[in-house]
Design a protein around this motif. Structure first.
Motif, PDB file in Angstrom:
ATOM      1  N   VAL A  68       0.845  -1.199   0.000  1.00  0.00           N
ATOM      2  CA  VAL A  68       0.000   0.000   0.000  1.00  0.00           C
ATOM      3  C   VAL A  68       0.879   1.248   0.000  1.00  0.00           C
ATOM      4  CG1 VAL A  68      -1.798   1.293   1.217  1.00  0.00           C
ATOM      5  CG2 VAL A  68      -1.807  -1.213   1.283  1.00  0.00           C
ATOM      6  N   ASP A  69       0.546   2.179  -0.859  1.00  0.00           N
ATOM      7  CA  ASP A  69       1.187   3.494  -0.864  1.00  0.00           C
ATOM      8  C   ASP A  69       0.216   4.522  -0.298  1.00  0.00           C
ATOM      9  OD1 ASP A  69       3.476   2.503  -2.109  1.00  0.00           O
ATOM     10  OD2 ASP A  69       2.644   2.824  -4.117  1.00  0.00           O
ATOM     11  N   ILE A  70       0.720   5.378   0.550  1.00  0.00           N
ATOM     12  CA  ILE A  70      -0.077   6.493   1.075  1.00  0.00           C
ATOM     13  C   ILE A  70       0.342   7.755   0.353  1.00  0.00           C
ATOM     14  CG2 ILE A  70      -0.832   7.733   3.131  1.00  0.00           C
ATOM     15  CD1 ILE A  70      -1.434   4.755   3.253  1.00  0.00           C
ATOM     16  N   PHE A  71      -0.587   8.396  -0.334  1.00  0.00           N
ATOM     17  CA  PHE A  71      -0.315   9.660  -1.029  1.00  0.00           C
ATOM     18  C   PHE A  71      -0.809  10.818  -0.169  1.00  0.00           C
ATOM     19  CE2 PHE A  71      -0.143   8.334  -5.811  1.00  0.00           C
ATOM     20  CZ  PHE A  71       0.963   7.538  -5.528  1.00  0.00           C
ATOM     21  N   ILE A  75       2.852  11.835  10.363  1.00  0.00           N
ATOM     22  CA  ILE A  75       3.051  10.947  11.519  1.00  0.00           C
ATOM     23  C   ILE A  75       1.911   9.938  11.623  1.00  0.00           C
ATOM     24  CG2 ILE A  75       3.233  10.854  14.032  1.00  0.00           C
ATOM     25  CD1 ILE A  75       5.701  11.944  12.522  1.00  0.00           C
ATOM     26  N   GLY A  76       0.674  10.390  11.383  1.00  0.00           N
ATOM     27  CA  GLY A  76      -0.469   9.479  11.427  1.00  0.00           C
ATOM     28  C   GLY A  76      -0.373   8.394  10.362  1.00  0.00           C
ATOM     29  N   ALA A  77       0.058   8.762   9.146  1.00  0.00           N
ATOM     30  CA  ALA A  77       0.192   7.781   8.071  1.00  0.00           C
ATOM     31  C   ALA A  77       1.280   6.761   8.388  1.00  0.00           C
ATOM     32  CB  ALA A  77       0.492   8.490   6.756  1.00  0.00           C
ATOM     33  N   LEU A  78       2.397   7.226   8.944  1.00  0.00           N
ATOM     34  CA  LEU A  78       3.489   6.317   9.299  1.00  0.00           C
ATOM     35  C   LEU A  78       3.102   5.374  10.439  1.00  0.00           C
ATOM     36  CD1 LEU A  78       6.448   8.866   9.100  1.00  0.00           C
ATOM     37  CD2 LEU A  78       6.105   6.886   7.595  1.00  0.00           C
ATOM     38  N   ALA A  79       2.108   5.771  11.249  1.00  0.00           N
ATOM     39  CA  ALA A  79       1.692   4.957  12.400  1.00  0.00           C
ATOM     40  C   ALA A  79       0.580   3.974  12.065  1.00  0.00           C
ATOM     41  CB  ALA A  79       1.235   5.877  13.534  1.00  0.00           C
ATOM     42  N   LEU A  80       0.184   3.875  10.783  1.00  0.00           N
ATOM     43  CA  LEU A  80      -0.887   2.961  10.406  1.00  0.00           C
ATOM     44  C   LEU A  80      -0.568   1.526  10.832  1.00  0.00           C
ATOM     45  CD1 LEU A  80      -1.736   4.359   6.872  1.00  0.00           C
ATOM     46  CD2 LEU A  80      -3.393   4.045   8.718  1.00  0.00           C
ATOM     47  N   LEU A 108       4.232  -0.972   3.442  1.00  0.00           N
ATOM     48  CA  LEU A 108       3.644   0.373   3.508  1.00  0.00           C
ATOM     49  C   LEU A 108       4.692   1.437   3.189  1.00  0.00           C
ATOM     50  CD1 LEU A 108       1.042   1.986   4.447  1.00  0.00           C
ATOM     51  CD2 LEU A 108       2.161   2.136   6.679  1.00  0.00           C
ATOM     52  N   LYS A 109       4.352   2.368   2.301  1.00  0.00           N
ATOM     53  CA  LYS A 109       5.213   3.512   2.008  1.00  0.00           C
ATOM     54  C   LYS A 109       4.363   4.783   2.018  1.00  0.00           C
ATOM     55  CE  LYS A 109       9.207   1.825  -0.593  1.00  0.00           C
ATOM     56  NZ  LYS A 109       9.983   1.943  -1.850  1.00  0.00           N
ATOM     57  N   VAL A 110       4.897   5.819   2.621  1.00  0.00           N
ATOM     58  CA  VAL A 110       4.211   7.107   2.694  1.00  0.00           C
ATOM     59  C   VAL A 110       4.910   8.081   1.755  1.00  0.00           C
ATOM     60  CG1 VAL A 110       3.581   9.046   4.173  1.00  0.00           C
ATOM     61  CG2 VAL A 110       3.471   6.698   5.065  1.00  0.00           C
ATOM     62  N   TYR A 111       4.150   8.630   0.797  1.00  0.00           N
ATOM     63  CA  TYR A 111       4.680   9.571  -0.185  1.00  0.00           C
ATOM     64  C   TYR A 111       4.079  10.954   0.066  1.00  0.00           C
ATOM     65  CZ  TYR A 111       6.410   5.571  -2.874  1.00  0.00           C
ATOM     66  OH  TYR A 111       7.076   4.437  -3.270  1.00  0.00           O
ATOM     67  N   VAL A 112       4.943  11.921   0.318  1.00  0.00           N
ATOM     68  CA  VAL A 112       4.501  13.309   0.460  1.00  0.00           C
ATOM     69  C   VAL A 112       4.728  13.985  -0.884  1.00  0.00           C
ATOM     70  CG1 VAL A 112       4.813  15.481   1.693  1.00  0.00           C
ATOM     71  CG2 VAL A 112       5.052  13.297   2.911  1.00  0.00           C
ATOM     72  N   LEU A 113       3.640  14.308  -1.577  1.00  0.00           N
ATOM     73  CA  LEU A 113       3.704  14.853  -2.932  1.00  0.00           C
ATOM     74  C   LEU A 113       3.689  16.371  -2.852  1.00  0.00           C
ATOM     75  CD1 LEU A 113       1.045  12.423  -4.504  1.00  0.00           C
ATOM     76  CD2 LEU A 113       3.489  12.031  -4.104  1.00  0.00           C
ATOM     77  N   PHE A 121      -2.174  -0.842  -3.864  1.00  0.00           N
ATOM     78  CA  PHE A 121      -3.284   0.043  -3.506  1.00  0.00           C
ATOM     79  C   PHE A 121      -2.725   1.405  -3.111  1.00  0.00           C
ATOM     80  CE2 PHE A 121      -4.828  -4.239  -2.892  1.00  0.00           C
ATOM     81  CZ  PHE A 121      -6.056  -4.197  -3.521  1.00  0.00           C
ATOM     82  N   ILE A 122      -3.545   2.433  -3.320  1.00  0.00           N
ATOM     83  CA  ILE A 122      -3.117   3.808  -3.054  1.00  0.00           C
ATOM     84  C   ILE A 122      -4.163   4.467  -2.165  1.00  0.00           C
ATOM     85  CG2 ILE A 122      -2.555   6.048  -4.068  1.00  0.00           C
ATOM     86  CD1 ILE A 122      -2.242   4.251  -6.755  1.00  0.00           C
ATOM     87  N   ALA A 123      -3.769   4.796  -0.946  1.00  0.00           N
ATOM     88  CA  ALA A 123      -4.650   5.536  -0.038  1.00  0.00           C
ATOM     89  C   ALA A 123      -4.301   7.016  -0.132  1.00  0.00           C
ATOM     90  CB  ALA A 123      -4.487   5.041   1.392  1.00  0.00           C
ATOM     91  N   ILE A 124      -5.320   7.846  -0.195  1.00  0.00           N
ATOM     92  CA  ILE A 124      -5.110   9.291  -0.398  1.00  0.00           C
ATOM     93  C   ILE A 124      -5.635  10.055   0.809  1.00  0.00           C
ATOM     94  CG2 ILE A 124      -5.660  11.276  -1.850  1.00  0.00           C
ATOM     95  CD1 ILE A 124      -6.109   9.238  -4.149  1.00  0.00           C
ATOM     96  N   PHE A 125      -4.778  10.906   1.340  1.00  0.00           N
ATOM     97  CA  PHE A 125      -5.177  11.788   2.436  1.00  0.00           C
ATOM     98  C   PHE A 125      -4.703  13.196   2.113  1.00  0.00           C
ATOM     99  CE2 PHE A 125      -4.865   7.597   4.321  1.00  0.00           C
ATOM    100  CZ  PHE A 125      -6.062   7.511   5.011  1.00  0.00           C
TER     101      PHE A 125
END
Length: 665
Positions: free
Chosen positions: A119-122, A138-143, A150-155, A199-203
């Motif tokens: 899963v990627d977090i955008f 921080i919330g995304a990294l704590a999933l 899991l990877k968190v991407y700050v675009l 999968f790509i989760a968007i926040f």
């Protein structure tokens, strides 16, 4: 008198249906919703037939202003009827997918962790400050999900070096691109190029996911026809409407009606749609449509339509799985609503929109029409001006036959609608406040509707300003003076027609109806005018808590309850007076923080034998991250579960006639 009592019969029938049957039926059962919505539709159809046959067609074809005004008002009512028809159809079903999520989740997470999908977090961002972004990152990294999956991407579309350094420090991937083409959609498409998660989760940059977000949403994708799972948007601050009406603790934010009620009903019909943030998508589905569409400034809605064209559905899970920032001031409020409105209207012009999109059935085309955006503000404006037009010109909105006809045909529709809304959304709707909020938005949003129809494209994507807060009192002069103008015109129209020598309307039964209508409009507009005056609000978000704690100072310790907590301060309550003074150091012991060093800010007596101690602290590094996770990832909420009508009336009265003070920190 007898004829008026007889005329009340249909209204009494409507009241009897609701109070004897509907209000005692289960609100979320499809059978009860279908019967109730069908009953209201029948009442509305009865009214529309009478309206056309007896109050429009009989009007003499004299080509006067009165003729055109009668037909114009009727056509607006036809638009309102069409909008209500789609609303009734949608709301006649309801689905709660929480039990399904439980069942699917048990099976999904029973498998070997190595077989779980990646899963990627955008997190798309443009100009949000660090105090907004840090919570989301921080919330995304704590999933709660295997970290190797899991990877968190700050675009970052502002290409900020300090944000790159922060991401490197925390373990997130910082991505930029050479330009900002296609705004948010282009930014996320750039993220697709450099990521590979299934999968790509968007926040959005201001939304913090709860730790169990992926555990509740991912299992739905076992159904290969699901392209997106959307969850509701909840907020940890109060929106401008709540604050400016002094209803922060008793009135829900404006988006609750859609996210808590309407979205779940649409999902029951398989016409739910993506709202951007707080959603998760199947990468292969997004790639099938060529990435996130950028033809509209609302890429989220267009993504749903493009996926439907390819046979993919959007599923809605009505659980609070994230929290974010509502628009913090009126400027942000209208930027956001204006973008939604224009983007929705743009879809009717697009090749993959509801009118021309391939793969959509007739029902889907109707349900995705932006009819509400096209109709609601025109309807509200006409409701506000009809009495004034009549009082000043004598032109009634209908070929009038008698007050008893209004009571016989129109009053049942109004009562049926109010009772239906009260039944469907018992904690989300009150006629006066809801009408006032709608009237407030009309004067700025109606021009957006008109301009979007004339020139739908060419207006750039505007990011909703977040993180600026509203620390100073502001004033929406344009909306206020628009409201004041119609209050004055309506009130003066009433006064003029009281004096026989000045009267513009002469003798006529509609004058009685128009007087009541005008009085109600004035009251609604007065409440709407209050929203124009921004109440100052602090930037810091405090959560109402009820958490046991121990406060230690010098050689003494007291057991108390933490009633408020934020990233920088909190409030503890005690049954005995704490022997401390402002500036004294204390140790606060709460769950997750057994040794929190704080400074006393204030000690006060709340009531007899109850004392409050306000304390502050400064957290850095890992400790600050832990407090972010504690506050923003699932333990607390700002939800309002019941409407306290007396408190709402009291808040409005205080706001209208009381003294305005700065909101407490």
């Amino acid at each position: 008198m007898v004829q008026y009592l007889i005329a009340l019969a249909p209204t009494l029938l409507v009241a009897a249906f609701f109070f004897i049957f509907a209000l005692n039926w289960p609100r979320k059962a499809t059978w009860s919703r279908a019967l109730t919505c069908a009953f209201v539709l029948a009442v509305a159809v009865r009214y529309m037939i009478w309206r056309f046959v007896f109050t429009v067609l009989p009007y003499p074809m004299d080509w006067s202003f009165g003729l055109f005004w009668t037909w114009f008002v009727f056509l607006v009512e036809v638009g309102a009827f069409a909008d209500i028809l789609l609303f009734l159809i949608a709301m006649s079903r309801y689905v709660d997918r929480s039990a399904e999520a439980d069942r699917l989740g048990q099976k999904f997470f029973a498998k070997d962790p190595e077989r779980l999908p990646s899963v990627d977090i955008f997190i798309p961002t443009y100009n949000e400050p660090l105090d907004v972004l840090e919570r989301t990152i921080i919330g995304a990294l704590a999933l709660d999900y295997p970290k190797d999956k899991l990877k968190v991407y700050v675009l970052d579309d502002k290409r900020r070096d300090w944000l790159k350094d922060y991401c490197n420090q925390k373990g997130a991937v910082h991505l930029t691109r050479p330009d900002n083409s296609h705004a948010k959609a282009g930014n996320m498409n750039n993220g697709l190029k450099f990521s590979s998660g299934e999968f790509i989760a968007i926040f959005d940059a201001d939304f913090v996911p709860y730790r169990n977000f992926l555990r509740r949403t991912l299992p739905f994708f076992e159904d290969t026809t699901i392209g997106i799972v959307q969850t509701p948007q909840h907020f940890f601050n109060k929106d401008p409407v709540q604050s400016n009406l002094s209803l922060e603790k008793v009135w829900p934010d404006e988006q609750r009606l859609f996210f808590d009620e309407m979205a779940a009903s649409r999902d029951a019909w398989d016409v739910s749609f993506c709202c951007g943030s707080c959603s998760i998508a199947r990468r292969s589905a997004i790639e099938t449509i060529g990435g996130f569409p950028h033809d509209s400034i609302t890429e989220d809605l267009l993504t749903t339509l493009a996926l439907l064209n390819k046979g993919y559905k959007t599923r809605y899970l009505n659980e609070r799985l994230s929290m974010g920032l509502a628009a913090e001031n009126l400027k942000g409020y209208f930027v956001q609503r204006g973008r939604w409105c224009r983007g929705g209207i743009q879809t009717i012009y697009l090749h993959n929109g509801p009118l021309r999109g391939p793969g959509l059935n007739l029902f889907q085309r109707f349900m995705f029409l932006p009819l509400s955006w096209l109709v609601q503000y025109t309807v509200r404006f006409v409701i506000l001006v009809v009495p004034a037009v009549y009082l000043w010109t004598g032109a009634a909105p209908l070929y009038f036959t008698g007050t008893d006809d209004i009571v016989w045909y129109q009053l049942p529709v109004l009562l049926a609608y109010f009772l239906l809304m009260g039944w469907l959304t018992p904690t989300r709707y009150l006629p006066l406040v809801s009408s006032a909020v709608g009237a407030f938005g009309t004067f700025r949003m109606l021009p957006v509707v008109v301009s979007s129809l004339i020139k739908p494209f060419g207006v750039p994507f505007r990011v909703t300003p977040k993180g600026s807060g509203n620390e100073e009192s502001e004033f929406d002069a344009y909306t206020f003076f628009s409201i004041a103008f119609w209050i004055a015109v309506t009130a003066l129209g009433l006064i003029v027609n009281i004096v026989p020598e000045w009267s513009r309307i002469g003798e006529g039964e509609f004058s009685v109806v128009s007087a009541y209508w005008a009085a109600i409009n004035i009251l609604v507009l007065m409440v709407a005018a209050l929203i124009c005056f921004e109440k100052p609000r602090p930037l810091l978000d405090s959560f109402a808590t009820n958490e046991k704690a121990r406060i230690a100072f010098e050689a003494t310790a007291l057991a108390g309850t933490i009633t408020s907590l934020s990233l920088e301060d909190g409030i503890a309550e005690f049954d005995v007076e704490p022997r401390v003074k402002p500036g004294d150091p204390v140790i606060v012991e709460i769950e997750g923080f057994p040794h929190l060093r704080c400074t006393v800010e204030k000690v006060s007596r709340l009531k007899k034998r109850c004392f409050a101690l306000k304390f502050s602290y400064r957290l850095d590094g890992e400790c600050r991250d832990r407090m972010i996770v504690k506050l923003y990832t699932g333990e607390y909420s700002q939800d309002i579960h019941e409407l306290d009508k007396s408190a709402i009336v009291g808040g409005l009265w205080s706001r209208m006639f009381g003294r305005t003070t700065r909101a407490p920190a």
